[in-house]
Design an enzyme around this catalytic site. Sequence first.
Site, PDB file in Angstrom:
ATOM      1  N   ASP A   1      22.353  50.219  41.116  1.00 38.27           N
ATOM      2  CA  ASP A   1      23.577  50.061  40.325  1.00 38.27           C
ATOM      3  C   ASP A   1      23.413  48.864  39.387  1.00 38.27           C
ATOM      4  OD1 ASP A   1      26.060  49.746  39.215  1.00 38.27           O
ATOM      5  OD2 ASP A   1      27.160  49.955  41.091  1.00 38.27           O
TER       6      ASP A   1
ATOM      7  N   ILE B   1      30.836  39.631  38.779  1.00 37.53           N
ATOM      8  CA  ILE B   1      31.476  39.934  40.058  1.00 37.53           C
ATOM      9  C   ILE B   1      30.527  40.744  40.933  1.00 37.53           C
ATOM     10  CG2 ILE B   1      33.804  39.875  39.096  1.00 37.53           C
ATOM     11  CD1 ILE B   1      33.719  42.945  38.949  1.00 37.53           C
TER      12      ILE B   1
ATOM     13  N   HIS C   1      27.847  42.982  36.698  1.00 31.62           N
ATOM     14  CA  HIS C   1      27.464  42.277  37.913  1.00 31.62           C
ATOM     15  C   HIS C   1      26.339  41.254  37.696  1.00 31.62           C
ATOM     16  CE1 HIS C   1      29.998  45.134  39.969  1.00 31.62           C
ATOM     17  NE2 HIS C   1      29.273  46.142  39.546  1.00 31.62           N
TER      18      HIS C   1
ATOM     19  N   GLY D   1      31.493  46.396  44.337  1.00 29.62           N
ATOM     20  CA  GLY D   1      32.371  46.793  45.428  1.00 29.62           C
ATOM     21  C   GLY D   1      31.610  47.487  46.542  1.00 29.62           C
TER      22      GLY D   1
END
Length: 282
Positions: free
Chosen positions: A186, A206, A191, A209
């Site tokens: 991913d 961030i 990110h 998730g």
Amino acid sequence: MPIDVEKVLSADLLTGSTSWGPDDIILYHLGIGAGVPPTDPGELEYCYEQNLKVLPTFGVVTVVDVVFGLMTIPGMQFNIANLLQSDHDLEIHRPIPTSATVTNTARVTDVFDRKLGASVVSETTSSNEDGPLFTNRFSAYIKGEGGFGGERGPRPGNLPPEREPDHVVESPTLPQQTLLYRLSGDKNPIHADPSVAAMGGFDRPIMHGLCWFGMACKAVVDRALGGDTTSVMRFQGRFGGVMYPGETLVTSMWQDDKRIIVRAVTKERGAPVLTNAAVETH
């Protein structure tokens, strides 16, 4: 260009193939914080070829290419910086082997109107020669694409009971955790790239998730299920906030027969990041 709901829901199924081996399993486990302490026998089962086991949430990284492919089907054009995952539902049909080649078949099942954004639900089933191994149901919230008059979608369940949890596990993360986790596939730049994170409204990159989704699953397996990764049939939850690299995930669990209700928050800010979550077991 706004989402064209009719085009998206009528799009042809996408297919693709994915292969993995022990090194991919180990890299994923390291990406969610396994291997601490490095000499612990239970941790080595996640990070060393001998007696290697597979955490069920490894299944989420094997479909990344297909999921991103869904985001490029006719009618689905948008700025990737506006995409955040809102929910995930992983169903395990059979224990995941340490090596396999699977065919992924994906489709968009729903597009819900959340007024300020759209929630796009996709479903991907991964199968090998013996049949389906696991199914991922991925809900993506896309800011600025709502208000088209569609249904809002179902309300989440899996609420914890009004009592103290049966188990609580603290899982620290590294400052560079996202840079490690993204190597499992991913590579959304939100990110890793501060400028892209800023476009999404964040002051720094961030965490994924699905990284803390895996961390919470590992906490449940290790603490509530005696380290038995094969006992998990399903894990679903809602991403209720944002977590930053370097923070500590605090996972609380409530046993409810063959279901374990899960809730996770950041230790430093007390911010909920995984809500309405549950692990179903054999």
